[in-house]
Every structure is written in C-alpha cells, then in structure tokens.
Design an enzyme around this catalytic site. Structure first.
Site, PDB file in Angstrom:
ATOM      1  NE  ARG A  46      84.573 -12.734  24.304  1.00  0.00           N
ATOM      2  CZ  ARG A  46      84.297 -12.112  25.441  1.00  0.00           C
ATOM      3  NH1 ARG A  46      84.763 -10.889  25.642  1.00  0.00           N
ATOM      4  NH2 ARG A  46      83.585 -12.687  26.378  1.00  0.00           N
ATOM      5  NE  ARG A  67      81.015  -9.776  35.566  1.00  0.00           N
ATOM      6  CZ  ARG A  67      82.033 -10.275  34.870  1.00  0.00           C
ATOM      7  NH1 ARG A  67      83.179 -10.513  35.450  1.00  0.00           N
ATOM      8  NH2 ARG A  67      81.914 -10.512  33.593  1.00  0.00           N
ATOM      9  NE  ARG A  82      84.268 -16.532  28.208  1.00  0.00           N
ATOM     10  CZ  ARG A  82      84.252 -15.380  28.834  1.00  0.00           C
ATOM     11  NH1 ARG A  82      85.302 -14.589  28.767  1.00  0.00           N
ATOM     12  NH2 ARG A  82      83.212 -15.000  29.537  1.00  0.00           N
ATOM     13  CE  LYS A  84      85.141  -6.740  32.084  1.00  0.00           C
ATOM     14  NZ  LYS A  84      84.027  -6.932  31.116  1.00  0.00           N
ATOM     15  NE  ARG A 106      79.040 -13.389  29.684  1.00  0.00           N
ATOM     16  CZ  ARG A 106      79.966 -13.549  28.736  1.00  0.00           C
ATOM     17  NH1 ARG A 106      79.719 -14.292  27.683  1.00  0.00           N
ATOM     18  NH2 ARG A 106      81.131 -12.966  28.860  1.00  0.00           N
TER      19      ARG A 106
HETATM   20  P1  AMP Z   1      84.251 -12.831  32.367  1.00  0.00           P
HETATM   21  O1  AMP Z   1      85.337 -13.724  31.841  1.00  0.00           O
HETATM   22  O2  AMP Z   1      84.781 -11.714  33.203  1.00  0.00           O
HETATM   23  O3  AMP Z   1      83.298 -12.375  31.294  1.00  0.00           O
HETATM   24  O4  AMP Z   1      83.380 -13.731  33.372  1.00  0.00           O
HETATM   25  C1  AMP Z   1      82.712 -14.894  32.929  1.00  0.00           C
HETATM   26  C2  AMP Z   1      81.654 -15.293  33.931  1.00  0.00           C
HETATM   27  O5  AMP Z   1      82.276 -15.593  35.195  1.00  0.00           O
HETATM   28  C3  AMP Z   1      80.607 -14.229  34.266  1.00  0.00           C
HETATM   29  O6  AMP Z   1      79.549 -14.188  33.321  1.00  0.00           O
HETATM   30  C4  AMP Z   1      80.145 -14.690  35.635  1.00  0.00           C
HETATM   31  O7  AMP Z   1      79.289 -15.809  35.552  1.00  0.00           O
HETATM   32  C5  AMP Z   1      81.458 -15.148  36.265  1.00  0.00           C
HETATM   33  N1  AMP Z   1      82.150 -14.034  36.958  1.00  0.00           N
HETATM   34  C6  AMP Z   1      83.357 -13.501  36.638  1.00  0.00           C
HETATM   35  N2  AMP Z   1      83.677 -12.515  37.480  1.00  0.00           N
HETATM   36  C7  AMP Z   1      82.654 -12.409  38.337  1.00  0.00           C
HETATM   37  C8  AMP Z   1      82.372 -11.551  39.444  1.00  0.00           C
HETATM   38  N3  AMP Z   1      83.223 -10.577  39.811  1.00  0.00           N
HETATM   39  N4  AMP Z   1      81.203 -11.754  40.108  1.00  0.00           N
HETATM   40  C9  AMP Z   1      80.342 -12.715  39.775  1.00  0.00           C
HETATM   41  N5  AMP Z   1      80.528 -13.541  38.739  1.00  0.00           N
HETATM   42  C10 AMP Z   1      81.676 -13.403  38.017  1.00  0.00           C
END
Ligand code: AMP
Length: 213
Positions: A127, A88, A160, A13, A171
C-alpha cells in the site's frame, strides 16, 4: 445515510469509502486518518497514539471515543457519514450507540468487508498513498501512472509506518480478538451486511452497492 465499514486491516475499508461518500454525498470519518493527523501535528494525543499505532496495537478506547464524539457533533455530519475504522471494540460500539442516541440518530447499516488473512499481508505491505489528497494506491494491484507519484498531485507517494509485516501481524491479532466480536453485535441489531472483499476494488464496490440497494 449513516454507515459503518467493518473489516480487518487491509480489507479495503479506506478504498471503498471513496466511492460510497461520492455516491451518497456524505462524509468519511476515519479514526486512523484523524490519529495520523494528530500525530503529524505533534499534539500530545497524537504522540500518545503513535506509540500504539507503530506497535500495531489499538489506541485506548477513551482516546478514540473522545475524538469521534467531538467529530459527530460537527454540523457537517448532519447529512450522513461513513465510519471507517471505528468502532473497533465492543466498548467503542456501545459508546457510539450512546453518543448517537444523545444526538437522536442511529446507524442505518454496517457493511462488513470480509477477506481471509492470507490476502491481507501482500495487500497491506504494497500500500502507498498520496500525502496530499490521500488517494490510495498499491504498487502491484493499483500503481500510479508514473514512478511512485500521485496521478493528481504529482507528489511522491508515502508508505504508512504501521504497514510493515511485523505491525500487520499484530494488527490482525488485535482485529480477531477485539474487533471481530462486533460482527455479532451488529448482526443482533439487524444491521449487518456482509460483502466478499476479494477481487478488484471496483468489484467490491459493486457488491456493496448491491447489498445496500
Ligand atoms: P487504520 O488507518 O484504520 O488502519 O488505523 C491505524 C491505526 O490507528 C490502528 O492500527 C490503531 O492503532 C489506530 N486506530 C484507528 N482507529 C482506531 C480505533 N477505532 N480504536 C483504536 N485504535 C484505532
């Protein structure tokens, strides 16, 4: 153009948002990036979010919905945006529809980038990204030109905290349980476009432009 990019962690994404924002001249709104910023600033919300993020769990709906609703009110969203990593959960999707309804707008298309779980682990654990310009790299599939330094900013790339194997397994579980039902939700709204997320970043980008045209 108002788009949602849907897909498991590591589906691409973030990598696809770049070419799409440049092409359409719209913003990327990444809840993951916003939460990481809040965390780096050490705000109360950032500290709370960090405990969930590091455990590979979703941050509570009310926290994420609040930050997205605030962000969408900003005038820079008027030209359009790509939501990356939001919604999400079904609760977030319904809250988004309501918030957009209040602003008198709707989502045009939802692009699901589909990949099997087996390709995700090596993608995520390799990554890296630039802490300054946020450009994504991969130590095996898209390394920087020199050492582990950003090609543009010349600063060391970072890994990260939640890109570890243990967190990725959690996740993925969260994705299948909480996020995958959104595929059905947007299919029923007639907005879903599904794209094969395997292969090179540029190949997936081409597929996305094709389904959007
Ligand atoms: P991402 O960078 O999108 O992979 O998000 C990293 C982490 O942030 C996720 O594993 C969640 O812990 C949190 N997170 C990001 N977006 C959301 C969302 N829409 N709802 C809940 N947690 C989120």
């Amino acid at each position: 153009m108002r788009l949602i990019l849907l897909g498991a962690p590591g589906s691409g994404k973030g990598s696809q948002a770049g070419p799409l924002t440049s092409h359409f001249g719209i913003l990327q709104i990444s809840t993951g990036d916003m939460l990481r910023e809040a965390r780096a600033k050490g705000t109360e919300m950032g500290r709370l979010a960090a405990t969930y993020m590091d455990a590979g769990q979703l941050v509570p709906d009310e926290v994420v919905i609040g930050i997205v609703e605030e962000r969408l009110k900003n005038p820079d969203c008027e030209k359009g945006f790509i939501l990356d990593g939001f919604p999400r959960t079904l609760v977030q999707a319904a809250a988004l529809d309501e918030a957009l309804g209040r602003l008198g707008i709707t989502i045009d298309r939802v692009v699901e980038i589909r990949v099997g779980d087996e390709v995700i682990l090596p993608r995520i654990t390799g990554r890296r990204s630039c802490p300054q310009c946020k450009k994504p790299y991969h130590i095996q599939f898209g390394p920087p030109k020199r050492d582990l330094l950003c090609d543009t900013c010349d600063v060391p790339l970072v890994h990260r905290d939640d890109d570890t194997e243990t967190a990725v397994v959690k996740r993925l579980e969260a994705y299948h349980k909480m996020t995958a039902p959104l595929v059905d939700y947007y299919e029923k709204q007639g907005k879903l476009l599904v794209v094969d997320g395997t292969g090179k970043v540029s190949e997936v980008t081409e597929r996305i432009f094709k389904v959007l045209s």
